[in-house]
Design a protein around this motif. Structure first.
Motif, PDB file in Angstrom:
ATOM      1  N   HIS A   1       0.871  -1.444   0.239  1.00  0.00           N
ATOM      2  CA  HIS A   1      -0.028  -0.203   0.072  1.00  0.00           C
ATOM      3  C   HIS A   1       0.503   1.339  -0.248  1.00  0.00           C
ATOM      4  O   HIS A   1       0.439   2.492   0.004  1.00  0.00           O
ATOM      5  N   ASP A   2       1.607   0.938   0.041  1.00  0.00           N
ATOM      6  CA  ASP A   2       2.918   2.416   0.800  1.00  0.00           C
ATOM      7  C   ASP A   2       3.306   2.724  -0.875  1.00  0.00           C
ATOM      8  O   ASP A   2       4.416   3.765  -1.059  1.00  0.00           O
ATOM      9  N   ALA A   3       3.423   1.708  -1.769  1.00  0.00           N
ATOM     10  CA  ALA A   3       3.839   1.702  -3.275  1.00  0.00           C
ATOM     11  C   ALA A   3       3.793   3.003  -4.105  1.00  0.00           C
ATOM     12  O   ALA A   3       4.860   4.327  -4.243  1.00  0.00           O
ATOM     13  N   ALA A   4       2.469   4.282  -3.872  1.00  0.00           N
ATOM     14  CA  ALA A   4       3.013   5.568  -4.224  1.00  0.00           C
ATOM     15  C   ALA A   4       3.608   6.152  -2.900  1.00  0.00           C
ATOM     16  O   ALA A   4       3.831   7.117  -4.540  1.00  0.00           O
ATOM     17  N   ASP A   5       3.942   5.849  -1.973  1.00  0.00           N
ATOM     18  CA  ASP A   5       5.027   7.173  -1.364  1.00  0.00           C
ATOM     19  C   ASP A   5       6.375   6.248  -1.795  1.00  0.00           C
ATOM     20  O   ASP A   5       6.591   7.616  -1.946  1.00  0.00           O
ATOM     21  N   PHE A   6       6.462   5.174  -2.332  1.00  0.00           N
ATOM     22  CA  PHE A   6       7.925   5.128  -3.209  1.00  0.00           C
ATOM     23  C   PHE A   6       7.555   5.543  -3.858  1.00  0.00           C
ATOM     24  O   PHE A   6       9.128   6.225  -4.869  1.00  0.00           O
ATOM     25  N   ALA A   7       7.695   5.676  -5.184  1.00  0.00           N
ATOM     26  CA  ALA A   7       6.810   6.662  -6.513  1.00  0.00           C
ATOM     27  C   ALA A   7       7.124   7.835  -5.760  1.00  0.00           C
ATOM     28  O   ALA A   7       7.941   8.694  -7.088  1.00  0.00           O
ATOM     29  N   ARG A   8       6.754   8.180  -5.291  1.00  0.00           N
ATOM     30  CA  ARG A   8       6.212   9.550  -5.167  1.00  0.00           C
ATOM     31  C   ARG A   8       7.751  10.547  -4.740  1.00  0.00           C
ATOM     32  O   ARG A   8       8.626  11.567  -5.132  1.00  0.00           O
ATOM     33  N   ILE A   9       8.504   9.618  -3.876  1.00  0.00           N
ATOM     34  CA  ILE A   9       9.518  10.510  -3.010  1.00  0.00           C
ATOM     35  C   ILE A   9      11.004  10.287  -4.359  1.00  0.00           C
ATOM     36  O   ILE A   9      11.691  11.542  -3.985  1.00  0.00           O
ATOM     37  N   MET A  10      10.608   8.881  -4.886  1.00  0.00           N
ATOM     38  CA  MET A  10      12.429   8.074  -5.595  1.00  0.00           C
ATOM     39  C   MET A  10      11.662   9.467  -6.371  1.00  0.00           C
ATOM     40  O   MET A  10      13.103   9.480  -7.149  1.00  0.00           O
ATOM     41  N   GLY A  11      10.965   9.585  -6.320  1.00  0.00           N
ATOM     42  CA  GLY A  11      10.920  10.056  -8.389  1.00  0.00           C
ATOM     43  C   GLY A  11      10.773  12.089  -8.327  1.00  0.00           C
ATOM     44  O   GLY A  11      10.573  12.750  -8.865  1.00  0.00           O
ATOM     45  N   HIS A  12      11.002  12.846  -6.579  1.00  0.00           N
ATOM     46  CA  HIS A  12      11.020  13.568  -6.593  1.00  0.00           C
ATOM     47  C   HIS A  12      12.407  14.855  -6.929  1.00  0.00           C
ATOM     48  O   HIS A  12      13.072  13.297  -7.582  1.00  0.00           O
ATOM     49  N   PRO A  13      12.169  15.533  -8.055  1.00  0.00           N
ATOM     50  CA  PRO A  13      13.574  16.126  -8.612  1.00  0.00           C
ATOM     51  C   PRO A  13      14.376  17.037  -8.079  1.00  0.00           C
ATOM     52  O   PRO A  13      15.403  16.850  -7.962  1.00  0.00           O
ATOM     53  N   GLU A  14      13.784  16.747  -6.475  1.00  0.00           N
ATOM     54  CA  GLU A  14      15.018  17.041  -5.610  1.00  0.00           C
ATOM     55  C   GLU A  14      15.859  16.007  -4.827  1.00  0.00           C
ATOM     56  O   GLU A  14      17.107  16.011  -4.141  1.00  0.00           O
ATOM     57  N   VAL A  15      15.107  14.936  -4.762  1.00  0.00           N
ATOM     58  CA  VAL A  15      15.452  13.216  -4.332  1.00  0.00           C
ATOM     59  C   VAL A  15      16.004  12.502  -5.126  1.00  0.00           C
ATOM     60  O   VAL A  15      17.347  11.916  -4.888  1.00  0.00           O
ATOM     61  N   GLN A  16      15.989  12.284  -6.786  1.00  0.00           N
ATOM     62  CA  GLN A  16      16.185  10.955  -7.529  1.00  0.00           C
ATOM     63  C   GLN A  16      17.088  11.179  -7.993  1.00  0.00           C
ATOM     64  O   GLN A  16      17.753  10.098  -7.905  1.00  0.00           O
ATOM     65  N   PRO A  17      18.375  12.380  -8.293  1.00  0.00           N
ATOM     66  CA  PRO A  17      19.150  12.627  -8.801  1.00  0.00           C
ATOM     67  C   PRO A  17      20.157  12.181  -7.088  1.00  0.00           C
ATOM     68  O   PRO A  17      22.130  11.689  -7.755  1.00  0.00           O
ATOM     69  N   GLY A  18      20.255  12.212  -6.072  1.00  0.00           N
ATOM     70  CA  GLY A  18      20.659  11.399  -5.432  1.00  0.00           C
ATOM     71  C   GLY A  18      21.170  10.121  -5.395  1.00  0.00           C
ATOM     72  O   GLY A  18      21.412   9.357  -4.007  1.00  0.00           O
ATOM     73  N   LEU A  19      19.667   9.206  -5.871  1.00  0.00           N
ATOM     74  CA  LEU A  19      19.735   8.169  -6.212  1.00  0.00           C
ATOM     75  C   LEU A  19      19.911   7.111  -7.072  1.00  0.00           C
ATOM     76  O   LEU A  19      20.871   7.559  -8.074  1.00  0.00           O
ATOM     77  N   MET A  20      20.512   5.936  -6.759  1.00  0.00           N
ATOM     78  CA  MET A  20      20.677   5.178  -7.641  1.00  0.00           C
ATOM     79  C   MET A  20      19.932   4.707  -7.796  1.00  0.00           C
ATOM     80  O   MET A  20      19.693   3.452  -8.604  1.00  0.00           O
ATOM     81  N   GLN A  21      18.629   4.575  -8.383  1.00  0.00           N
ATOM     82  CA  GLN A  21      17.696   4.647  -9.111  1.00  0.00           C
ATOM     83  C   GLN A  21      17.532   4.871 -10.642  1.00  0.00           C
ATOM     84  O   GLN A  21      17.641   5.698 -10.897  1.00  0.00           O
ATOM     85  N   GLN A  22      16.758   4.681 -10.814  1.00  0.00           N
ATOM     86  CA  GLN A  22      15.762   4.398 -12.448  1.00  0.00           C
ATOM     87  C   GLN A  22      15.333   5.851 -12.320  1.00  0.00           C
ATOM     88  O   GLN A  22      14.769   5.874 -11.511  1.00  0.00           O
ATOM     89  N   PRO A  23      15.197   6.610 -12.922  1.00  0.00           N
ATOM     90  CA  PRO A  23      14.290   8.176 -13.000  1.00  0.00           C
ATOM     91  C   PRO A  23      12.670   7.266 -13.267  1.00  0.00           C
ATOM     92  O   PRO A  23      12.456   6.435 -14.221  1.00  0.00           O
ATOM     93  N   TYR A  24      11.528   8.188 -13.163  1.00  0.00           N
ATOM     94  CA  TYR A  24      10.681   7.965 -13.590  1.00  0.00           C
ATOM     95  C   TYR A  24      10.455   6.288 -12.960  1.00  0.00           C
ATOM     96  O   TYR A  24       9.232   5.578 -13.089  1.00  0.00           O
ATOM     97  N   ALA A  25       9.886   6.910 -11.722  1.00  0.00           N
ATOM     98  CA  ALA A  25       9.850   5.524 -10.705  1.00  0.00           C
ATOM     99  C   ALA A  25       8.176   5.442 -10.654  1.00  0.00           C
ATOM    100  O   ALA A  25       7.556   5.871 -10.449  1.00  0.00           O
TER     101      ALA A  25
END
Length: 186
Positions: A14-38
């Motif tokens: 049920h937290d999937a939308a929150d994971f996508a929101r947090i990791m897809g944020h333009p200020e957060v995503q560049p610091g992660l080693m995840q693909q963009p457009y979560a």
């Protein structure tokens, strides 16, 4: 003004939308080693898979409840099996993301402390390892404060916004590995 208190709990699909929101944020995503457009669907599948019996991974979320009673997921962190090799079952890797609006409020520390506590007391984990971009001073300081040490720098480790960037490998060994008491013989 003090930030809202932080509650840590296990993540659910049920937290999937929150994971996508947090990791897809333009200020957060560049610091992660995840693909963009979560993708919410991708996170839902991963969170569902992680809850299957026998899976060693632990995925947590940090929740802040505002003064008006609204609970919001503001961070995610996970311990993930380092690989399938039997001889590395004692090793787990870390992933951490904190929502842009919650950074600097202790969310990352609360999540990392919970992961380390689980690893040390429940997970049979001797070694926790991670990669962090060498220009992420805030994260590096957090990891060092929790006992992680630098093990090396990987040149051109990841492509970030069209540029190859370096990462630092860091690891933390269990501060007091479990032992079994000596057997008494009669």
């Amino acid at each position: 003004m003090n930030p809202p208190p932080i509650t840590i709990r296990r993540a659910t699909p049920h937290d999937a939308a929150d994971f996508a929101r947090i990791m897809g944020h333009p200020e957060v995503q560049p610091g992660l080693m995840q693909q963009p457009y979560a993708s919410e669907d991708r996170w839902r599948a991963m969170l569902t898979d992680g809850l299957q019996p026998g899976k060693p991974d632990l995925q947590l979320v940090a929740v802040q409840t505002t003064a008006d009673g609204v609970a919001r997921v503001v961070g995610t962190a996970g311990l993930h099996q380092a690989g399938p090799a039997v001889r590395r079952r004692h090793v787990m890797s870390v992933g951490l993301a904190v929502a842009a609006e919650a950074q600097g409020q202790g969310v990352g520390r609360a999540l990392m402390e919970a992961l380390c506590h689980f690893a040390d007391h429940w997970g049979q984990v001797l070694r926790i390892e991670l990669h962090v971009y060498t220009d992420n001073a805030r994260a590096i300081a957090l990891y060092r404060s929790l006992g992680f040490v630098q093990e090396g720098v990987h040149r051109g480790y990841a492509l970030r916004d069209g540029q190859y960037v370096d990462s630092m490998s860091m690891a933390r060994l269990h501060p007091s590995p479990p032992r079994i008491a000596a057997w008494e013989t009669a």
